[in-house]
Design a protein around this motif. Structure first.
Motif, PDB file in Angstrom:
ATOM      1  N   TRP A  68       0.793  -1.226   0.000  1.00  0.00           N
ATOM      2  CA  TRP A  68       0.000   0.000   0.000  1.00  0.00           C
ATOM      3  C   TRP A  68       0.830   1.283   0.000  1.00  0.00           C
ATOM      4  O   TRP A  68       0.274   2.371  -0.160  1.00  0.00           O
ATOM      5  CB  TRP A  68      -0.932   0.006   1.210  1.00  0.00           C
ATOM      6  N   ARG A  71       0.125   4.729  -2.108  1.00  0.00           N
ATOM      7  CA  ARG A  71      -1.194   4.706  -2.748  1.00  0.00           C
ATOM      8  C   ARG A  71      -2.162   5.585  -1.979  1.00  0.00           C
ATOM      9  O   ARG A  71      -2.254   5.522  -0.747  1.00  0.00           O
ATOM     10  CB  ARG A  71      -1.710   3.270  -2.831  1.00  0.00           C
ATOM     11  N   ALA A  72      -2.908   6.419  -2.702  1.00  0.00           N
ATOM     12  CA  ALA A  72      -3.863   7.317  -2.051  1.00  0.00           C
ATOM     13  C   ALA A  72      -5.000   6.537  -1.402  1.00  0.00           C
ATOM     14  O   ALA A  72      -5.462   6.889  -0.312  1.00  0.00           O
ATOM     15  CB  ALA A  72      -4.417   8.313  -3.072  1.00  0.00           C
ATOM     16  N   LEU A  73      -5.471   5.490  -2.070  1.00  0.00           N
ATOM     17  CA  LEU A  73      -6.541   4.659  -1.522  1.00  0.00           C
ATOM     18  C   LEU A  73      -5.907   3.428  -0.901  1.00  0.00           C
ATOM     19  O   LEU A  73      -5.268   2.621  -1.592  1.00  0.00           O
ATOM     20  CB  LEU A  73      -7.528   4.255  -2.619  1.00  0.00           C
ATOM     21  N   ARG A  74      -6.078   3.288   0.392  1.00  0.00           N
ATOM     22  CA  ARG A  74      -5.498   2.165   1.112  1.00  0.00           C
ATOM     23  C   ARG A  74      -6.390   1.857   2.304  1.00  0.00           C
ATOM     24  O   ARG A  74      -7.167   2.708   2.754  1.00  0.00           O
ATOM     25  CB  ARG A  74      -4.073   2.484   1.573  1.00  0.00           C
ATOM     26  N   GLU A 116     -13.264  10.847   3.122  1.00  0.00           N
ATOM     27  CA  GLU A 116     -11.929  11.395   2.903  1.00  0.00           C
ATOM     28  C   GLU A 116     -11.566  11.520   1.424  1.00  0.00           C
ATOM     29  O   GLU A 116     -10.710  12.324   1.055  1.00  0.00           O
ATOM     30  CB  GLU A 116     -10.896  10.530   3.624  1.00  0.00           C
ATOM     31  N   HIS A 117     -12.230  10.728   0.595  1.00  0.00           N
ATOM     32  CA  HIS A 117     -11.994  10.774  -0.859  1.00  0.00           C
ATOM     33  C   HIS A 117     -13.348  10.829  -1.553  1.00  0.00           C
ATOM     34  O   HIS A 117     -13.795   9.851  -2.165  1.00  0.00           O
ATOM     35  CB  HIS A 117     -11.208   9.536  -1.309  1.00  0.00           C
ATOM     36  N   THR A 120     -14.501   9.298  -4.948  1.00  0.00           N
ATOM     37  CA  THR A 120     -14.631   7.852  -5.165  1.00  0.00           C
ATOM     38  C   THR A 120     -16.073   7.376  -5.055  1.00  0.00           C
ATOM     39  O   THR A 120     -16.363   6.230  -5.421  1.00  0.00           O
ATOM     40  CB  THR A 120     -13.794   7.053  -4.148  1.00  0.00           C
ATOM     41  N   TYR A 144      -7.877  -0.557  -5.710  1.00  0.00           N
ATOM     42  CA  TYR A 144      -7.910  -0.646  -4.251  1.00  0.00           C
ATOM     43  C   TYR A 144      -8.697  -1.881  -3.799  1.00  0.00           C
ATOM     44  O   TYR A 144      -8.244  -2.659  -2.942  1.00  0.00           O
ATOM     45  CB  TYR A 144      -8.543   0.623  -3.671  1.00  0.00           C
TER      46      TYR A 144
END
Length: 388
Positions: A68, A71-74, A116-117, A120, A144
């Motif tokens: 991970w 990586r922004a998405l984890r 947070e994102h 998505t 992800y």
């Protein structure tokens, strides 16, 4: 008939009597959560606590930094409700009690990710975002989810996995203090309110000849009578009636293809990291346009990809039939029954329900949920399993 009980790590860790108690139910297996969404859960027998609040979706083991990093998405680490390698600790104790451990992995259901994102998230025709529902059409989200499926499924000691929410999530969701039942949307309204209009989905519709702006406007127009109290039902025929045959068919084709390819990628990723003989099941609904924890699938397709499915049967086992028609001799068809009376389950009819499910093609049982059930419910389950 093999049975498995769903369990959280916090049902086991810190309670030395839990593994033997679960084994005494008569189950050969436990399906133990390794990646789970936010929840508030009772632990009616635990010596240290009675309520566990999992504040956000998290992995219940230490995520691999090599996988991970950057990586922004984890995945998010759990807090004090499941510290350290909570899964590994519980799995070891359950294995020592003679139980086969399979992982329980929740995927496209994550409110913290959406908070947070926000880009998505699924976006409906009105522009509202669903933070609990990652859009599975977006490349970064798919990467992800595929990585999470592989890591959370293949944990040390696990003999298999059950992948939940491996498909579209939509409006229907018990989110916070949910207040969305005031209008009866039915299957058709739920579908329209679950259509996504994020950039990836807009491009997907466009590639199939639909103008996304016009489609969103059509969805809003179709729903207007529903908001005024007109009934919305009729399954897929109702969707086509409200939206029109062509746009309904095109949107479903886009969503079906998106879900199918993600399911293929995720199962492949799990198999690449799993030992030989590792079993891969999906929580599934045989109606492909349905959204939610039990992902809508095409039965023939999914049984060509995975080893089998876990099918919700608490309201009746009829959903098993479309899978049974496509099943091979080694296919696992697990009938999932809620056995917690306070959550709408019926442990008292489990024996009869299991026999009906077996008649319709079920090969195994899943019991939701050994940690949440009262002592009385667990006693009834023990008696039912002893007679099967």
């Amino acid at each position: 008939m093999k049975a498995s009980a769903f369990v959280y790590p916090w049902d086991v860790n810190g309670d030395p009597e839990a593994p033997a108690r679960i084994a005494a139910l008569g189950t050969a297996q436990v399906t133990l959560a390794s990646a789970y969404h936010s929840t508030r859960a009772l632990t009616p027998r635990h010596p240290r606590h009675r309520v566990v609040t999992a504040e956000h979706a998290a992995v219940l083991y230490p995520a691999g930094e090599d996988r991970w990093s950057g990586r922004a998405l984890r995945p998010y680490a759990a807090g004090d409700w499941a510290p350290g390698d909570a899964f590994g600790e519980a799995a070891a104790a359950l294995t020592d009690a003679g139980l086969e451990v399979h992982t329980w992995v929740v995927l496209a259901h994550n409110s913290r990710l959406g908070a947070e994102h926000p880009s998505t998230s699924v976006v409906n025709a009105y522009g509202d975002r669903y933070p609990w529902a990652p859009c599975i059409a977006q490349p970064a989200t798919r990467a992800y989810l595929t990585g999470l499926a592989a890591e959370a499924a293949v944990r040390p000691g696990a003999r298999g996995t059950e992948l939940e929410s491996l498909g579209w999530y939509g409006l229907a969701h018990l989110h916070a203090h949910d207040k969305t039942a005031g209008v009866g949307l039915g299957d058709a309204g739920q579908y329209l309110m679950s259509l996504c209009f994020c950039p990836s989905c807009r491009d997907g519709y466009g590639a199939r000849g639909l103008d996304a702006d016009e489609l969103a406007a059509s969805v809003r127009t179709a729903l207007e009578p529903v908001w005024q109290g007109a009934p919305s039902d009729g399954g897929w025929a109702g969707v086509a009636s409200l939206l029109g045959e062509t746009p309904a068919t095109v949107t479903r084709a886009w969503r079906d293809e998106t879900a199918r390819t993600l399911q293929e990628q995720a199962v492949t990723a799990v198999r690449e990291e799993a030992p030989e003989g590792f079993q891969v099941l999906l929580h599934a609904d045989p109606v492909s346009y349905h959204c939610g924890a039990n992902a809508g699938v095409d039965p023939a397709h999914i049984l060509s990809v995975a080893d089998g499915v876990v099918v919700p049967c608490t309201g009746g086992p009829g959903s098993l039939t479309p899978f049974a028609r496509e099943a091979g001799p080694d296919t696992v068809l697990a009938a999932n029954f809620t056995v917690v009376s306070g959550m709408g389950g019926s442990p008292g009819t489990l024996a009869a329900d299991a026999e009906e499910a077996r008649h319709l093609g079920a090969t195994e049982l899943r019991l939701y949920h050994a940690g949440l059930a009262s002592d009385g419910d667990l006693s009834t389950v023990r008696s039912a399993l002893a007679g099967l």
